[in-house]
Design a protein around this motif. Structure first.
Motif, PDB file in Angstrom:
ATOM      1  N   ARG A 140      -1.620   1.961  -3.251  1.00 22.05           N
ATOM      2  CA  ARG A 140      -3.066   2.955  -2.804  1.00 22.05           C
ATOM      3  C   ARG A 140      -3.557   3.329  -3.860  1.00 22.05           C
ATOM      4  O   ARG A 140      -4.908   3.476  -3.858  1.00 22.05           O
ATOM      5  N   SER A 141      -2.855   3.947  -4.851  1.00 20.57           N
ATOM      6  CA  SER A 141      -3.397   4.351  -6.176  1.00 20.57           C
ATOM      7  C   SER A 141      -4.381   3.379  -6.800  1.00 20.57           C
ATOM      8  O   SER A 141      -5.454   3.811  -7.060  1.00 20.57           O
ATOM      9  N   VAL A 164       0.770  -1.181   0.071  1.00 22.67           N
ATOM     10  CA  VAL A 164       0.143  -0.029  -0.023  1.00 22.67           C
ATOM     11  C   VAL A 164       0.818   1.243  -0.056  1.00 22.67           C
ATOM     12  O   VAL A 164       0.475   2.174   0.774  1.00 22.67           O
ATOM     13  N   LYS A 178      -5.044   2.859   8.436  1.00 29.11           N
ATOM     14  CA  LYS A 178      -3.383   2.703   8.175  1.00 29.11           C
ATOM     15  C   LYS A 178      -2.842   3.913   8.780  1.00 29.11           C
ATOM     16  O   LYS A 178      -1.790   3.675   9.330  1.00 29.11           O
ATOM     17  N   GLU A 197      -7.512   3.001  -4.701  1.00 32.87           N
ATOM     18  CA  GLU A 197      -8.334   4.190  -4.759  1.00 32.87           C
ATOM     19  C   GLU A 197      -8.938   4.599  -6.020  1.00 32.87           C
ATOM     20  O   GLU A 197     -10.148   4.845  -6.405  1.00 32.87           O
ATOM     21  N   VAL A 225      -3.747  -1.916   7.840  1.00 28.78           N
ATOM     22  CA  VAL A 225      -4.938  -1.480   6.879  1.00 28.78           C
ATOM     23  C   VAL A 225      -6.037  -2.369   7.309  1.00 28.78           C
ATOM     24  O   VAL A 225      -7.171  -2.046   7.015  1.00 28.78           O
ATOM     25  N   ALA A 233     -12.064   1.962   0.837  1.00 24.64           N
ATOM     26  CA  ALA A 233     -10.872   2.499   0.684  1.00 24.64           C
ATOM     27  C   ALA A 233     -10.485   3.570   1.729  1.00 24.64           C
ATOM     28  O   ALA A 233      -9.472   3.542   2.319  1.00 24.64           O
ATOM     29  N   THR A 243     -10.056   2.065   5.139  1.00 25.47           N
ATOM     30  CA  THR A 243      -8.625   1.102   5.336  1.00 25.47           C
ATOM     31  C   THR A 243      -7.738   2.051   5.431  1.00 25.47           C
ATOM     32  O   THR A 243      -6.755   2.087   6.027  1.00 25.47           O
ATOM     33  N   PHE A 244      -7.609   3.316   4.476  1.00 29.57           N
ATOM     34  CA  PHE A 244      -6.324   4.221   4.768  1.00 29.57           C
ATOM     35  C   PHE A 244      -6.399   5.127   5.656  1.00 29.57           C
ATOM     36  O   PHE A 244      -5.234   5.336   6.279  1.00 29.57           O
ATOM     37  N   ASP A 295      -1.137  -4.987   3.897  1.00 30.28           N
ATOM     38  CA  ASP A 295       0.456  -4.293   3.960  1.00 30.28           C
ATOM     39  C   ASP A 295       1.163  -5.371   4.609  1.00 30.28           C
ATOM     40  O   ASP A 295       1.033  -6.741   4.776  1.00 30.28           O
TER      41      ASP A 295
END
Length: 161
Positions: free
Chosen positions: A15-16, A10, A53, A19, A59, A46, A49-50, A33
């Motif tokens: 991550r991109s 991630v 993180k 997303e 995550v 998302a 989750t982030f 992760d």
């Protein structure tokens, strides 16, 4: 065509992918992760989750291996690589191919470090085309670059039958 994605790693790339996947009609069913995973067959959240993180350093509450065992069509492998053995990426690719899943490697370590091993794995998988096309294009590119940077004398010596 909507695909179910599992994303391992991630950093910026992973991550991109998480997303942006919904913008392209895809569902991320698992993300991991190095210490945890979040798995939801209907699609992970998302943002949540982030946020977790950033707040807790993980995550989700699952083991990272849970992401590899989740239901998905394509594994996006985006972890850092350890030089010499291409881990953990190589093991992630192996787990996906053994389940006949497609694999996209953002992490080039397994290709650079263990190309022959990857070719052997994809040869045993029903999903060989998705990995082979990436590996073949990289192999051709490296071969062409190697030939183009050799001196004329080296080219003759190395190209003899």
């Amino acid at each position: 065509m909507s695909l179910r994605l599992a994303v391992v790693g991630v950093g910026a790339v992973g991550r991109s992918v998480v997303e942006l996947a919904p913008d392209y009609g895809h569902v991320v069913t698992a993300v991991a992760d190095s210490r945890s995973s979040a798995v939801d067959p209907d699609g992970i959240d998302a943002d949540a989750t982030f946020e977790r993180k950033e707040r807790e350093g993980v995550v989700g509450s699952g083991d990272p291996a849970d992401a590899l065992a989740a239901e998905y069509d394509v594994l996006v492998e985006a972890t850092p690589t350890t030089l010499g053995d291409a881990e953990p990426g190589f093991s992630h690719v192996r787990a996906a191919l053994e389940r006949d899943r497609h694999v996209v490697l953002a992490n080039k370590g397994p290709v650079a470090e263990r190309y022959a091993d990857l070719r052997a794995l994809e040869a045993e998988s029903d999903r060989s085309a998705s990995v082979a096309s990436v590996l073949d294009s990289i192999r051709r590119s490296v071969s062409e670059r190697s030939v183009s940077t050799m001196s004329p004398t080296s080219r003759r010596v190395n190209s003899s039958p």
